[in-house]
Design a protein around this motif. Structure first.
Motif, PDB file in Angstrom:
ATOM      1  N   THR A  79       0.621  -1.276   0.059  1.00  8.68           N
ATOM      2  CA  THR A  79      -0.300  -0.610   0.107  1.00  8.68           C
ATOM      3  C   THR A  79       0.799   0.686   0.188  1.00  8.68           C
ATOM      4  O   THR A  79       0.716   2.001  -0.430  1.00  8.68           O
ATOM      5  CB  THR A  79      -0.833   0.006   1.568  1.00  8.68           C
ATOM      6  OG1 THR A  79      -0.251  -0.119   2.659  1.00  8.68           O
ATOM      7  CG2 THR A  79      -2.046  -1.083   1.017  1.00  8.68           C
ATOM      8  N   GLU A 113       2.631  -4.311  -7.187  1.00 11.47           N
ATOM      9  CA  GLU A 113       1.915  -3.185  -7.269  1.00 11.47           C
ATOM     10  C   GLU A 113       1.728  -2.445  -6.064  1.00 11.47           C
ATOM     11  O   GLU A 113       1.990  -2.539  -4.639  1.00 11.47           O
ATOM     12  CB  GLU A 113       0.826  -4.088  -6.830  1.00 11.47           C
ATOM     13  CG  GLU A 113      -0.531  -2.840  -6.938  1.00 11.47           C
ATOM     14  CD  GLU A 113      -1.860  -3.385  -6.926  1.00 11.47           C
ATOM     15  OE1 GLU A 113      -2.743  -3.700  -5.966  1.00 11.47           O
ATOM     16  OE2 GLU A 113      -1.832  -4.411  -7.950  1.00 11.47           O
ATOM     17  N   GLY A 136       2.862   2.299  -4.199  1.00 10.12           N
ATOM     18  CA  GLY A 136       2.712   3.648  -3.778  1.00 10.12           C
ATOM     19  C   GLY A 136       3.173   4.160  -4.416  1.00 10.12           C
ATOM     20  O   GLY A 136       3.517   4.744  -5.816  1.00 10.12           O
ATOM     21  N   LYS A 190       0.124   2.555  -7.787  1.00 11.64           N
ATOM     22  CA  LYS A 190      -1.503   3.305  -7.208  1.00 11.64           C
ATOM     23  C   LYS A 190      -1.092   4.119  -6.608  1.00 11.64           C
ATOM     24  O   LYS A 190      -0.403   4.890  -5.564  1.00 11.64           O
ATOM     25  CB  LYS A 190      -1.945   1.903  -6.235  1.00 11.64           C
ATOM     26  CG  LYS A 190      -2.043   0.863  -6.853  1.00 11.64           C
ATOM     27  CD  LYS A 190      -3.127   0.604  -7.616  1.00 11.64           C
ATOM     28  CE  LYS A 190      -3.113  -0.733  -8.910  1.00 11.64           C
ATOM     29  NZ  LYS A 190      -3.979  -1.298  -9.269  1.00 11.64           N
ATOM     30  N   GLY A 191      -2.387   5.134  -6.513  1.00 10.93           N
ATOM     31  CA  GLY A 191      -2.436   5.948  -5.389  1.00 10.93           C
ATOM     32  C   GLY A 191      -1.752   7.400  -6.074  1.00 10.93           C
ATOM     33  O   GLY A 191      -0.276   7.525  -4.917  1.00 10.93           O
ATOM     34  N   GLN A 199      -5.237   6.142 -11.035  1.00  4.69           N
ATOM     35  CA  GLN A 199      -4.446   4.956 -11.246  1.00  4.69           C
ATOM     36  C   GLN A 199      -2.868   5.550 -12.368  1.00  4.69           C
ATOM     37  O   GLN A 199      -3.610   5.984 -13.482  1.00  4.69           O
ATOM     38  CB  GLN A 199      -4.355   3.780 -11.197  1.00  4.69           C
ATOM     39  CG  GLN A 199      -3.889   2.841 -11.481  1.00  4.69           C
ATOM     40  CD  GLN A 199      -4.423   1.482 -11.524  1.00  4.69           C
ATOM     41  OE1 GLN A 199      -6.188   0.927 -11.222  1.00  4.69           O
ATOM     42  NE2 GLN A 199      -3.798   0.361 -12.770  1.00  4.69           N
ATOM     43  N   LYS A 256      -0.252   3.250 -14.633  1.00  3.91           N
ATOM     44  CA  LYS A 256       0.797   2.359 -13.991  1.00  3.91           C
ATOM     45  C   LYS A 256       1.602   2.359 -15.310  1.00  3.91           C
ATOM     46  O   LYS A 256       1.701   2.762 -16.549  1.00  3.91           O
ATOM     47  CB  LYS A 256      -0.141   1.722 -15.298  1.00  3.91           C
ATOM     48  CG  LYS A 256       0.001  -0.368 -15.164  1.00  3.91           C
ATOM     49  CD  LYS A 256      -1.350  -0.447 -15.412  1.00  3.91           C
ATOM     50  CE  LYS A 256      -1.018  -1.950 -15.871  1.00  3.91           C
ATOM     51  NZ  LYS A 256      -1.852  -3.161 -16.155  1.00  3.91           N
TER      52      LYS A 256
END
Length: 127
Positions: A74, A90, A92, A109-110, A116, A118
């Motif tokens: 995260t 994946e 942050g 992410k974030g 998002q 990528k």
């Protein structure tokens, strides 16, 4: 500030091999080998002698050793110069020191706009 009950760090020592899933509430330091999945809301450090093959889910991870599989973080993935990472990530945020090997598909992410971002990378970074 440590939350009561989460202040201690779990250590998997060099020479120890764990096969199966590891779930905890605190931080982990891995100097041995884990063949399986690791899940914690805290931080995971894979030391220079550490090897993980599987899925790793946590807030942050610092990798000095070897990882193969899927990283779901995260917050921040930090790769030290001795790190070897293969698979999917994946995250942050991503920090890579010169000399680290990062052969992974990476989705960040974030982003600041709340959407998002990528980035797909199939690259090897070495000094």
């Amino acid at each position: 500030m440590a939350v009561e009950g989460i202040s201690q760090q779990n250590t998997i020592a060099k020479g120890t091999t764990i096969t199966g899933d590891v779930v905890g509430e605190g931080d982990f330091r891995i100097e041995g080998t884990v063949e399986g999945n690791i899940k914690t809301p805290g931080k995971i450090v894979i030391g220079r002698t550490g090897v993980v093959n599987g899925t790793l889910k946590s807030a942050n991870a610092d990798i000095e050793g070897s990882f193969s599989g899927k990283l779901v973080l995260t917050d921040t993935l930090s790769l030290k110069s001795s790190a070897v990472v293969e698979g999917e990530a994946e995250v942050g945020k991503l920090a890579v020191e010169p000399g680290a090997t990062f052969n992974a598909t990476c989705a960040m992410k974030g982003s600041k706009n709340g959407g998002q971002q990528k980035n797909t990378r199939e690259a090897q970074k070495s000094a």
